[in-house]
Design an enzyme around this catalytic site. Structure first.
Site, mmCIF file in Angstrom:
data_model
loop_
_atom_site.group_PDB
_atom_site.id
_atom_site.type_symbol
_atom_site.label_atom_id
_atom_site.label_comp_id
_atom_site.label_asym_id
_atom_site.label_seq_id
_atom_site.Cartn_x
_atom_site.Cartn_y
_atom_site.Cartn_z
ATOM 1 N N LYS A 165 0.837 -1.207 0.000
ATOM 2 C CA LYS A 165 0.000 0.000 0.000
ATOM 3 C C LYS A 165 0.873 1.258 0.000
ATOM 4 O O LYS A 165 0.611 2.217 -0.726
ATOM 5 C CB LYS A 165 -0.882 -0.022 1.252
ATOM 6 C CG LYS A 165 -2.004 0.973 1.229
ATOM 7 C CD LYS A 165 -2.918 0.666 2.397
ATOM 8 C CE LYS A 165 -4.104 1.586 2.430
ATOM 9 N NZ LYS A 165 -4.865 1.428 3.662
ATOM 10 N N GLU B 176 -12.593 12.780 14.215
ATOM 11 C CA GLU B 176 -12.957 13.150 12.835
ATOM 12 C C GLU B 176 -14.475 13.063 12.683
ATOM 13 O O GLU B 176 -15.120 12.257 13.344
ATOM 14 C CB GLU B 176 -12.243 12.244 11.834
ATOM 15 C CG GLU B 176 -12.350 10.750 12.079
ATOM 16 C CD GLU B 176 -13.593 10.099 11.526
ATOM 17 O OE1 GLU B 176 -14.255 10.724 10.675
ATOM 18 O OE2 GLU B 176 -13.910 8.972 11.954
ATOM 19 N N PHE C 67 -30.436 14.012 7.060
ATOM 20 C CA PHE C 67 -30.496 12.758 7.823
ATOM 21 C C PHE C 67 -31.927 12.383 8.180
ATOM 22 O O PHE C 67 -32.223 11.931 9.274
ATOM 23 C CB PHE C 67 -29.617 12.853 9.082
ATOM 24 C CG PHE C 67 -28.394 11.999 8.952
ATOM 25 C CD1 PHE C 67 -27.364 12.390 8.116
ATOM 26 C CD2 PHE C 67 -28.284 10.793 9.625
ATOM 27 C CE1 PHE C 67 -26.246 11.579 7.954
ATOM 28 C CE2 PHE C 67 -27.174 9.981 9.473
ATOM 29 C CZ PHE C 67 -26.154 10.376 8.630
ATOM 30 N N CYS D 73 -18.990 3.293 10.517
ATOM 31 C CA CYS D 73 -19.008 4.037 11.787
ATOM 32 C C CYS D 73 -20.249 3.827 12.639
ATOM 33 O O CYS D 73 -20.138 3.469 13.806
ATOM 34 C CB CYS D 73 -18.853 5.526 11.500
ATOM 35 S SG CYS D 73 -17.227 5.926 10.876
ATOM 36 N N LYS E 228 -20.673 0.435 14.561
ATOM 37 C CA LYS E 228 -19.667 0.150 15.596
ATOM 38 C C LYS E 228 -19.719 1.198 16.716
ATOM 39 O O LYS E 228 -19.538 0.860 17.877
ATOM 40 C CB LYS E 228 -18.276 -0.004 14.982
ATOM 41 C CG LYS E 228 -17.433 1.214 14.878
ATOM 42 C CD LYS E 228 -16.045 0.862 14.363
ATOM 43 C CE LYS E 228 -15.343 2.070 13.776
ATOM 44 N NZ LYS E 228 -15.090 3.169 14.681
ATOM 45 N N ARG F 254 -18.519 -2.307 4.105
ATOM 46 C CA ARG F 254 -18.509 -2.618 5.528
ATOM 47 C C ARG F 254 -19.875 -2.324 6.154
ATOM 48 O O ARG F 254 -20.406 -1.227 6.016
ATOM 49 C CB ARG F 254 -17.427 -1.808 6.257
ATOM 50 C CG ARG F 254 -16.039 -2.358 6.008
ATOM 51 C CD ARG F 254 -14.994 -1.518 6.688
ATOM 52 N NE ARG F 254 -14.860 -0.221 6.051
ATOM 53 C CZ ARG F 254 -14.056 0.746 6.505
ATOM 54 N NH1 ARG F 254 -13.351 0.566 7.604
ATOM 55 N NH2 ARG F 254 -13.965 1.888 5.863
HETATM 56 C C1 UDX Z 1 -20.845 8.713 9.465
HETATM 57 C C2 UDX Z 1 -21.011 10.131 10.058
HETATM 58 O O1 UDX Z 1 -21.963 10.873 9.274
HETATM 59 C C3 UDX Z 1 -19.668 10.839 10.094
HETATM 60 O O2 UDX Z 1 -19.819 12.107 10.715
HETATM 61 C C4 UDX Z 1 -18.683 9.987 10.872
HETATM 62 O O3 UDX Z 1 -17.427 10.569 10.933
HETATM 63 C C5 UDX Z 1 -18.584 8.591 10.260
HETATM 64 O O4 UDX Z 1 -19.889 8.007 10.206
HETATM 65 P P1 UDX Z 1 -20.555 7.628 7.056
HETATM 66 O O5 UDX Z 1 -20.388 6.325 7.746
HETATM 67 O O6 UDX Z 1 -19.654 7.959 5.922
HETATM 68 O O7 UDX Z 1 -20.450 8.841 8.090
HETATM 69 O O8 UDX Z 1 -22.034 7.630 6.463
HETATM 70 P P2 UDX Z 1 -23.318 8.554 6.575
HETATM 71 O O9 UDX Z 1 -23.420 9.417 5.387
HETATM 72 O O10 UDX Z 1 -23.423 9.193 7.897
HETATM 73 O O11 UDX Z 1 -24.448 7.411 6.437
HETATM 74 C C6 UDX Z 1 -24.549 6.366 7.419
HETATM 75 C C7 UDX Z 1 -25.691 5.421 7.072
HETATM 76 O O12 UDX Z 1 -26.941 6.077 7.222
HETATM 77 C C8 UDX Z 1 -25.651 4.909 5.628
HETATM 78 O O13 UDX Z 1 -26.022 3.544 5.615
HETATM 79 C C9 UDX Z 1 -26.683 5.773 4.927
HETATM 80 O O14 UDX Z 1 -27.241 5.183 3.793
HETATM 81 C C10 UDX Z 1 -27.717 5.955 6.031
HETATM 82 N N1 UDX Z 1 -28.538 7.157 5.877
HETATM 83 C C11 UDX Z 1 -27.981 8.407 5.934
HETATM 84 C C12 UDX Z 1 -29.904 7.020 5.695
HETATM 85 O O15 UDX Z 1 -30.462 5.903 5.649
HETATM 86 N N2 UDX Z 1 -30.674 8.155 5.578
HETATM 87 C C13 UDX Z 1 -30.139 9.421 5.638
HETATM 88 O O16 UDX Z 1 -30.919 10.396 5.536
HETATM 89 C C14 UDX Z 1 -28.750 9.537 5.821
#
Ligand code: UDX
Length: 435
Positions: free
Chosen positions: A38, A149, A247, A258, A261, A326
């Site tokens: 990597k 983060e 959201f 994230c 977990k 994941r």
């Molecule tokens: C998340 C947090 O948003 C971020 O701040 C943190 O640092 C890491 O975890 P991420 O895992 O990249 O980020 O995904 P995110 O965009 O938050 O979506 C998480 C899950 O929620 C996904 O499965 C997504 O599809 C779902 N989701 C999100 C919904 O079902 N509806 C929504 O309106 C938003």
């Protein structure tokens, strides 16, 4: 602030984004990883992660000499002013965060950090980890700082460079403030806290997002039972500034690297101080229930049984814009469908290669071939622009289950198919009258 000498340990999503973005802010950054292949790929400017803008920042950093990659952190940290720990903290046995990687790096570098060098945790770590690392390092001249983060996959570079806030926490106020200043001119409030508060901010924020989504999925279920439309309900809710408009989209459940977990870890953290965090365990249970409701809906579209049903799946990544599988809800739903006897053919624009229990194809139209039902599991915008008439022609059945409310139901009807979303009225196929 002037350019600082930074080492980032770990070149996953968080580490690579942190390293490349800090270099773009003018710092001299060395990214260390144990994976020799990597490091070689990254040194040649090859980025495996699908993250908009990241490959460009890496190339630019390599070209201007502000970014470099090395194997192993021990030598690199000897002249560092700040070391970011960005190694994985996966869910360990029983749902707690597994800190072995953090501990291993701390043991590797603790005795060679220069006096005054800040040791900074970026990975999400349980409350109390900064204190634990401080004790492990066993040095008064190395302050440990928590700087969580808040990067979303798919928009990590954008999120890093346009943060809502920067949180830094340490028992050394000066060290926390110094880490805050590394972000230079980014126009964001800096919250300077103690280490435990900074560590808890991350969990509190992510778990709140999970609660919000489980709540929305529950309201969507109520909409179906009461004949209401979740799109209109969330629009009406979202204008309330205390709630906000983001959201609020229902789906097949929340997933990714994230939220699952972090929710499990906070339940464990709460248990460790004798607090039964029932609201959060309910949100986790609700997420499993949502997956099962989606499976039941697909079974219904297959005439009540999944045994032998042919399901065409559109989308495998945990959300659009990433190739990350994941804890993907799409895989969770698919695996239950498979366990109940369905035959799955799946397509995702960012995923190729074999996945157990399904056939992954590289053409979205192939999933429709002889399918009883087509299911949208990830909200890739391009699925809207597929030729749905061609899909209808290729299918055996005529039902589309859209778990992301992505498609225009009118377009699906016009193609001669039925559409069902989540929390929205079903749009039943128009039968052509027999003359
Ligand atoms: C998340 C947090 O948003 C971020 O701040 C943190 O640092 C890491 O975890 P991420 O895992 O990249 O980020 O995904 P995110 O965009 O938050 O979506 C998480 C899950 O929620 C996904 O499965 C997504 O599809 C779902 N989701 C999100 C919904 O079902 N509806 C929504 O309106 C938003």
């Amino acid at each position: 602030m002037s350019s600082a000498r930074i080492v980032v340990v770990g070149t996953g999503y968080v580490g690579l984004t942190t390293g490349a973005c800090l270099a773009s802010l003018g710092h001299r950054v060395t990214c260390a990883d144990v994976d020799v292949a990597k490091v070689n790929r990254l040194s040649a400017g090859r980025v495996d992660i699908l993250e908009p803008g990241l490959a460009e920042l890496v190339s630019r950093g390599l070209a201007n000499g502000r970014l470099s990659f090395v194997v192993g952190a021990r030598e690199a940290v000897r002249s560092a002013e700040g070391v970011f720990l960005c190694v994985p903290t996966p869910m360990g046995a029983g749902g707690s965060a597994d800190l072995r990687a953090v501990e291993a790096v701390t043991a590797e570098i603790g005795d060679v950090l220069p006096p005054g060098c800040a040791l900074i945790t970026k990975s999400t770590v349980p409350v109390g980890t900064a204190k634990r690392i401080q004790a492990m390092v066993g040095r008064d001249d190395v302050p440990v700082v928590s700087n969580p983060e808040f990067l979303r996959e798919g928009t990590a570079v954008q999120d890093f460079l346009n943060p809502d806030r920067i949180v830094v926490g340490s028992d050394s106020h000066a060290a926390a403030a110094w880490v805050g200043q590394l972000y230079g001119d980014l126009a964001a409030p800096v919250v300077v806290a103690d280490a435990a508060s900074a560590e808890l901010v991350k969990y509190a924020a992510n778990c709140f997002l999970a609660l919000k989504l489980s709540y929305v999925n529950s309201i969507a279920e109520l909409c179906e039972r009461l004949g209401a439309d979740i799109d209109l309900v969330t629009e009406g809710m979202g204008y309330d500034r205390r709630i906000g408009r983001t959201f609020l989209k229902p789906g097949p459940g929340w997933g990714g690297s994230c939220l699952p977990k972090d929710t499990s870890a906070l339940v464990k953290v709460a248990e460790s101080v004798d607090y039964d965090f029932r609201m959060l365990t309910s949100a986790i249970d609700e997420n499993i229930a949502q997956r099962d409701r989606i499976v039941a809906k697909i079974a219904g579209a297959c005439g009540g049984t999944l045994a032998g049903a042919r399901i065409g799946v559109l989308g495998l990544a945990f959300k659009a814009g990433t190739n990350d599988l994941r804890d993907s809800p799409a895989l969770a739903v698919s695996s239950v469908l498979g366990a109940l006897g369905a035959e799955i053919t799946a397509y995702d624009p960012a995923v190729s290669g074999g996945i157990a229990g399904m056939t992954v194809v590289d053409d979205p139209y192939q999933v429709a071939k002889d399918a009883d039902v087509v299911v949208v599991l990830t909200e890739w915008a391009e699925f809207r622009n597929l030729d749905w008439v061609a899909i209808a022609d290729a299918m055996e059945g005529d039902d589309v289950v859209d778990t992301r409310n992505l498609l225009d139901p009118g377009m699906i009807l016009d193609a001669g198919l039925s559409w069902q979303g989540v929390g929205r009225p079903r749009a039943a196929r128009r039968r052509v009258p027999v003359s």
